[in-house]
Scaffold this active site. Structure first.
Site, PDB file in Angstrom:
ATOM      1  N   TYR A  53       0.827  -1.204   0.000  1.00 10.85           N
ATOM      2  CA  TYR A  53       0.000   0.000   0.000  1.00 10.85           C
ATOM      3  C   TYR A  53       0.861   1.254   0.000  1.00 10.85           C
ATOM      4  O   TYR A  53       2.024   1.245   0.421  1.00 10.85           O
ATOM      5  CB  TYR A  53      -0.903   0.022   1.237  1.00 10.85           C
ATOM      6  CG  TYR A  53      -0.130   0.202   2.528  1.00 10.85           C
ATOM      7  CD1 TYR A  53       0.101   1.471   3.061  1.00 10.85           C
ATOM      8  CD2 TYR A  53       0.394  -0.896   3.202  1.00 10.85           C
ATOM      9  CE1 TYR A  53       0.830   1.632   4.235  1.00 10.85           C
ATOM     10  CE2 TYR A  53       1.123  -0.744   4.366  1.00 10.85           C
ATOM     11  CZ  TYR A  53       1.336   0.526   4.880  1.00 10.85           C
ATOM     12  OH  TYR A  53       2.074   0.681   6.024  1.00 10.85           O
ATOM     13  N   PHE A  63       1.996   9.645   3.635  1.00 13.57           N
ATOM     14  CA  PHE A  63       2.250   9.497   5.066  1.00 13.57           C
ATOM     15  C   PHE A  63       2.766   8.107   5.431  1.00 13.57           C
ATOM     16  O   PHE A  63       3.322   7.912   6.511  1.00 13.57           O
ATOM     17  CB  PHE A  63       0.998   9.832   5.889  1.00 13.57           C
ATOM     18  CG  PHE A  63      -0.208   8.997   5.558  1.00 13.57           C
ATOM     19  CD1 PHE A  63      -0.386   7.736   6.089  1.00 13.57           C
ATOM     20  CD2 PHE A  63      -1.190   9.509   4.714  1.00 13.57           C
ATOM     21  CE1 PHE A  63      -1.502   6.975   5.793  1.00 13.57           C
ATOM     22  CE2 PHE A  63      -2.314   8.751   4.407  1.00 13.57           C
ATOM     23  CZ  PHE A  63      -2.470   7.479   4.953  1.00 13.57           C
ATOM     24  N   ASP A  64       2.615   7.143   4.523  1.00 16.91           N
ATOM     25  CA  ASP A  64       3.143   5.803   4.798  1.00 16.91           C
ATOM     26  C   ASP A  64       3.079   4.967   3.528  1.00 16.91           C
ATOM     27  O   ASP A  64       2.201   5.174   2.676  1.00 16.91           O
ATOM     28  CB  ASP A  64       2.339   5.121   5.911  1.00 16.91           C
ATOM     29  CG  ASP A  64       3.019   3.865   6.437  1.00 16.91           C
ATOM     30  OD1 ASP A  64       4.237   3.704   6.198  1.00 16.91           O
ATOM     31  OD2 ASP A  64       2.350   3.037   7.090  1.00 16.91           O
ATOM     32  N   ILE A  83      -8.216  -0.056  10.002  1.00 10.65           N
ATOM     33  CA  ILE A  83      -9.327   0.880   9.932  1.00 10.65           C
ATOM     34  C   ILE A  83     -10.484   0.285   9.124  1.00 10.65           C
ATOM     35  O   ILE A  83     -10.299  -0.585   8.282  1.00 10.65           O
ATOM     36  CB  ILE A  83      -8.890   2.227   9.337  1.00 10.65           C
ATOM     37  CG1 ILE A  83      -8.268   2.036   7.953  1.00 10.65           C
ATOM     38  CG2 ILE A  83      -7.930   2.957  10.273  1.00 10.65           C
ATOM     39  CD1 ILE A  83      -7.921   3.336   7.234  1.00 10.65           C
ATOM     40  N   TYR A 109      -9.370   7.647  10.736  1.00 11.92           N
ATOM     41  CA  TYR A 109      -8.974   7.979  12.112  1.00 11.92           C
ATOM     42  C   TYR A 109      -9.876   9.010  12.767  1.00 11.92           C
ATOM     43  O   TYR A 109      -9.631   9.399  13.914  1.00 11.92           O
ATOM     44  CB  TYR A 109      -7.522   8.474  12.122  1.00 11.92           C
ATOM     45  CG  TYR A 109      -6.539   7.418  11.718  1.00 11.92           C
ATOM     46  CD1 TYR A 109      -6.120   6.453  12.613  1.00 11.92           C
ATOM     47  CD2 TYR A 109      -6.042   7.382  10.416  1.00 11.92           C
ATOM     48  CE1 TYR A 109      -5.219   5.469  12.236  1.00 11.92           C
ATOM     49  CE2 TYR A 109      -5.144   6.406  10.031  1.00 11.92           C
ATOM     50  CZ  TYR A 109      -4.737   5.451  10.945  1.00 11.92           C
ATOM     51  OH  TYR A 109      -3.847   4.477  10.558  1.00 11.92           O
ATOM     52  N   PHE A 126      -5.626   5.490  -0.420  1.00  6.61           N
ATOM     53  CA  PHE A 126      -4.706   4.362  -0.411  1.00  6.61           C
ATOM     54  C   PHE A 126      -4.686   3.695  -1.777  1.00  6.61           C
ATOM     55  O   PHE A 126      -5.742   3.382  -2.340  1.00  6.61           O
ATOM     56  CB  PHE A 126      -5.125   3.317   0.629  1.00  6.61           C
ATOM     57  CG  PHE A 126      -4.762   3.648   2.042  1.00  6.61           C
ATOM     58  CD1 PHE A 126      -3.492   3.363   2.545  1.00  6.61           C
ATOM     59  CD2 PHE A 126      -5.688   4.253   2.877  1.00  6.61           C
ATOM     60  CE1 PHE A 126      -3.161   3.673   3.849  1.00  6.61           C
ATOM     61  CE2 PHE A 126      -5.368   4.562   4.189  1.00  6.61           C
ATOM     62  CZ  PHE A 126      -4.101   4.284   4.680  1.00  6.61           C
TER      63      PHE A 126
END
Length: 255
Positions: A53, A63-64, A83, A109, A126
């Site tokens: 991902y 962010f990741d 999530i 979140y 994502f």
């Protein structure tokens, strides 16, 4: 980072999503776009899935990502380990399939955000690829007859009760005696140092028993789920069921 997220809200319609290649689907504000079709196993609730991902904010800030790490993220689908947007968005994917998930804050979140990288009330994007899906190992129960057969197959059979219980009922011939829990229900301090030297690898054939099966149910599940052992079984009904069916025990001999 993904393992600290809210619990699952089941949404079975996404079992059909992978049949609609290239179409954007809107459900509870979750947008799913299938960008590349897959041909492998379908991800279903209860499966262990492996996903590559890349996550970005709406402004394109990454962010990741698992891609630079070259190691896919693994989790059990439907266990609430990720999530809700992932639970819904990955359900029904086929191995090899790629999707773009646009996840609203309510399914990500929410008002909390996540650390410094994801502000409160952030929608997330994502790009995900399902690279693996399998039914995970689980603790299996066996009958006294099956335990007898396991003994002839040189299974590692362990009586996890306490010494006073061994003295009271005897033990099953061929079993090792390693106390797993104290009277208070805590893990016995010597269990690890006695148990793990006997385990030759994650595929070791292990069969546990206790008085009625409650303690081995807890311990066996932990060995499978947390430590990755793949062939752990326990005696249903424990030594009580063993003796009630007329199977014999031998006297416990203290080392």
């Amino acid at each position: 980072m993904l393992r600290t997220m809210p619990r699952l809200i089941t949404f079975s319609i996404f079992m059909l999503v992978s049949l609609i290649f290239g179409k954007t689907i809107n459900a509870s504000e979750l947008d799913i776009t299938i960008t590349s079709a897959g041909t492998g196993m379908v991800a279903e609730v209860g499966m262990r899935v492996k996903v590559h991902y890349t996550g970005t904010l709406l402004d394109g800030t990454i962010f990741d990502s698992s891609v630079p790490r070259k190691k896919p993220f693994e989790f059990i689908l439907g266990k609430g380990q990720v999530i809700q947007g992932w639970e819904k968005g990955i359900l029904g994917m086929k191995v090899g399939e790629k999707r773009k998930l646009v996840i609203p804050p309510e399914l990500a979140y929410g008002e909390r955000g996540s650390g410094a990288s994801i502000p409160p009330n952030s929608a997330l994007i994502f790009e995900v690829e399902l690279v693996g899906a399998e039914i995970p190992p689980q603790l299996n129960g066996v009958s006294p007859e099956q335990l007898v057969q396991a003994r002839t197959n040189n299974s590692l059979i362990i009586d996890i009760r306490r010494k006073e219980e061994w003295l009271q009922t005897g033990i099953i011939d061929g079993a090792r005696t390693i106390t797993a829990f104290t009277k208070e229900g805590d893990l016995h301090p010597q269990f690890r140092e006695k148990f793990f030297p006997l385990v030759e690898g994650p595929e070791q054939d292990i069969l546990l028993y206790c008085r009625t099966g409650n303690r081995t149910g807890m311990l066996g599940s932990a060995l499978v789920d947390q430590l990755g052992l793949t062939d752990v079984k326990h005696l249903i009904g424990g030594i009580v069921e063993w003796k009630s069916q007329g199977f014999k025990t031998v006297e416990y001999q203290s080392p």
